[in-house]
Write a protein that holds these residues in place. Structure first.
Motif, short mmCIF file in Angstrom:
data_model
loop_
_atom_site.label_atom_id
_atom_site.label_comp_id
_atom_site.label_asym_id
_atom_site.label_seq_id
_atom_site.Cartn_x
_atom_site.Cartn_y
_atom_site.Cartn_z
N MET A 1 39.71 39.37 10.09
CA MET A 1 40.65 38.33 10.49
C MET A 1 41.03 37.51 9.27
SD MET A 1 40.73 35.93 13.64
CE MET A 1 42.07 34.79 13.85
N PRO A 2 42.20 36.95 9.25
CA PRO A 2 42.68 36.20 8.12
C PRO A 2 41.96 34.92 7.87
CG PRO A 2 44.29 36.38 9.84
CD PRO A 2 43.09 37.07 10.31
N ASP A 3 42.22 34.44 6.73
CA ASP A 3 41.69 33.16 6.32
C ASP A 3 42.72 32.50 5.44
OD1 ASP A 3 40.57 31.14 4.92
OD2 ASP A 3 39.39 32.45 3.66
N PRO A 4 43.29 31.39 5.88
CA PRO A 4 44.31 30.74 5.14
C PRO A 4 44.01 30.52 3.68
CG PRO A 4 43.87 29.63 7.17
CD PRO A 4 42.95 30.76 7.08
N GLY A 24 48.00 39.09 6.99
CA GLY A 24 48.00 38.41 8.25
C GLY A 24 49.17 37.47 8.33
N ARG A 25 49.05 36.38 9.13
CA ARG A 25 50.11 35.43 9.23
C ARG A 25 49.79 34.25 8.37
NH1 ARG A 25 50.53 35.39 15.53
NH2 ARG A 25 50.40 33.17 15.41
N SER A 26 50.78 33.60 7.92
CA SER A 26 50.56 32.50 7.01
C SER A 26 51.51 31.39 7.36
CB SER A 26 50.70 33.03 5.60
OG SER A 26 51.47 32.30 4.79
N LEU A 123 35.46 33.69 16.13
CA LEU A 123 36.68 34.48 16.01
C LEU A 123 36.64 35.36 14.77
CD1 LEU A 123 39.47 31.86 16.92
CD2 LEU A 123 38.78 33.85 18.27
N LEU A 124 36.20 34.77 13.66
CA LEU A 124 36.11 35.55 12.42
C LEU A 124 35.14 36.71 12.57
CD1 LEU A 124 36.06 32.69 9.75
CD2 LEU A 124 37.98 34.14 10.40
N ALA A 128 36.53 40.55 12.58
CA ALA A 128 36.36 40.79 11.14
C ALA A 128 36.90 42.14 10.71
CB ALA A 128 34.88 40.68 10.77
N ASP A 129 36.73 43.17 11.54
CA ASP A 129 37.15 44.53 11.15
C ASP A 129 38.42 44.98 11.86
OD1 ASP A 129 34.86 44.76 9.55
OD2 ASP A 129 33.64 45.34 11.27
N VAL A 130 39.13 44.02 12.47
CA VAL A 130 40.34 44.37 13.23
C VAL A 130 41.57 44.08 12.37
CG1 VAL A 130 41.70 43.88 15.29
CG2 VAL A 130 39.20 43.83 15.40
N PRO A 131 42.48 45.05 12.21
CA PRO A 131 43.71 44.78 11.45
C PRO A 131 44.46 43.59 12.04
CG PRO A 131 43.48 47.13 11.88
CD PRO A 131 42.42 46.44 12.69
N ASP A 132 45.10 42.82 11.18
CA ASP A 132 45.77 41.60 11.63
C ASP A 132 46.77 41.86 12.77
OD1 ASP A 132 44.34 40.20 9.79
OD2 ASP A 132 45.93 40.15 8.29
N ASP A 133 47.52 42.98 12.67
CA ASP A 133 48.55 43.22 13.69
C ASP A 133 47.96 43.70 15.01
OD1 ASP A 133 47.76 45.73 12.91
OD2 ASP A 133 49.75 46.44 12.32
#
Length: 453
Positions: A1-4, A24-26, A123-124, A128-133
């Motif tokens: 999962m992303p991390d800003p 990911g999204r930003s 959530l992280l 953790a191993d899931v693609p953002d999309d």
């Protein structure tokens, strides 16, 4: 999962600025979501010598936590703290020591951060191993909502004045949060650092400068009356993926020695460095993979770790020396947030800490100089339009194509810079033979040369 969620340097004073793969999204005030770490080993020995004599088993102890790391094999940045967890007694001291790679960092803690990590942590771990999309929209909404209570150090939506002063300057509050106006720092009285007692709502180092009296250091003294428990901290530029904990235990409980903490630091550095070095070696023989999963060929600006879940990246031009011909364009592919910059002015400073405490970025480090357009993405791709056929599941929007910028001809005389890229390509045609050093304006160690015949 992303991390800003970086910055660069040329020859003179060490520069900096934030850049990160647009994984990911930003959408949050410009903080990205995937990033990392980096290391070398000399500092571990320093950590042992610096801390082993600090305090005794009968008195206050001092332990050191590294922020980022300068690796001796490959220029890179590790968006991590080493070790990630440190165990202390009330009255002890944690010295956060920053290894300057060009990435700005903070140490931000308090009950607001504890509350945020209570939601973000699971959530992280879950994704953790899931693609953002492939992460469910509800998880993203939950992720974004809990982060709204804490300001980011930078706001990529305002490139002319990207610094959020309410997060970039120090702030220590007993209750509530920092000013909502991003241009307004905390009051002077609230910038005076007290011992951390575990009940502070917001306890923020702000941007840790790379030079000056407090250069590369933030010291946290634990209050004598702090309650045993686990206290979270994170970097308010790189987000909750760059986080750690302080575990406070009763006075009669044993804590790891300084030497044991240094060994833990060494182990965590080794684990983080392995995929970074592997990614660098792979990029040197090409092709490499960028942060969007695309295959890219050298010349490269940066490289990703072999393990995409490692929050670190390579800050190298690959190859370091490029052979080129007059009149034939050289095209670089970007992997992560960097610049390609020639004839950088002497004493070019990417970030300045003003006398009044304001943190200021030089726009020339972010924006293109003497080149066409600005490659930085304006925001997330628009949602796909139209209705899906009956029974079909809506598919996520396709990522935008990588930006391709042709800066045209260059005579080797003027300052020219690509501006901050995360992916895509930048081309330049040399009109005169010569040897041309160049640099990334975000990462001080990132230098290369083009030999034109």
């Amino acid at each position: 999962m992303p991390d800003p969620q970086q910055p660069s340097a040329q020859t003179a004073s060490p520069p900096m600025l934030p850049s990160t793969p647009a994984a990911g999204r930003s959408g949050h005030s410009g903080a990205p979501i995937k990033l990392g770490l980096m290391l070398g080993l000399g500092a571990v020995a320093l950590a042992i010598s610096a801390c082993s004599g600090a305090g005794s088993s009968d008195g206050a102890q001092t332990r050191q936590v590294l922020i980022d790391y300068v690796h001796d094999e490959v220029a890179s940045s590790f968006l991590m703290y080493f070790p990630r967890n440190v165990t202390m007694h009330p009255g002890d001291t944690i010295e956060f020591r920053q290894e300057w790679t060009g990435e700005p960092h903070s140490v931000t803690m308090g009950t607001l951060v504890d509350d945020m990590m209570t939601t973000i942590g699971p959530l992280l771990e879950q994704y953790a191993d899931v693609p953002d999309d492939e992460i469910p929209e509800e998880a993203w909404e939950q992720f974004d909502a809990v982060l709204e209570s804490l300001p980011w150090m930078l706001d990529q939506s305002d490139l002319a004045e990207p610094v959020n002063q309410n997060a970039a300057q120090p702030c220590f509050l007993s209750e509530g949060g920092p000013p909502e106006d991003r241009h307004t720092p905390c009051d002077d009285a609230d910038q005076e650092q007290p011992p951390f007692d575990g009940t502070h709502s917001y306890y923020n180092s702000g941007f840790i400068p790379y030079q000056g009296p407090q250069g590369n250091k933030f010291v946290v003294e634990l209050a004598e009356d702090i309650e045993p428990g686990v206290y979270n901290y994170y970097c308010n530029l790189h987000g909750p993926l760059q986080s750690g904990t302080i575990t406070v235990v009763e006075e009669d409980e044993e804590i790891p020695s300084a030497a044991e903490v240094a060994r833990q630091t060494r182990d965590e550095i080794d684990a983080a460095a392995k995929p970074i070095i592997e990614g660098y070696e792979q990029a040197k023989v090409g092709p490499a993979t960028d942060w969007s999963g695309r295959s890219v060929e050298p010349p490269l600006v940066g490289a990703a770790p072999a393990d995409p879940e490692v929050h670190a990246f390579v800050s190298e031009f690959i190859p370091e020396t490029i052979q080129a011909q007059v009149g034939e364009p050289v095209s670089w592919s970007f992997v992560g947030g960097h610049t390609v910059s020639f004839q950088v002015p002497t004493y070019f400073s990417q970030i300045t800490l003003e006398e009044d405490g304001a943190v200021v970025f030089n726009p020339d480090a972010l924006l293109p100089v003497n080149g066409p357009g600005y490659p930085f993405p304006e925001g997330p791709p628009p949602e796909a339009e139209g209705e899906e056929p009956d029974g079909a599941e809506a598919s996520p929007p396709e990522p935008p194509p990588p930006v391709e910028v042709d800066a045209g001809e260059w005579d080797g005389e003027t300052f020219i810079s690509s501006g901050l890229f995360f992916d895509g390509s930048y081309s330049l045609t040399f009109t005169e033979p010569g040897t041309y050093p160049y640099a990334c304006l975000i990462h001080p160690q990132m230098v290369g040369v083009v030999v034109v015949e």
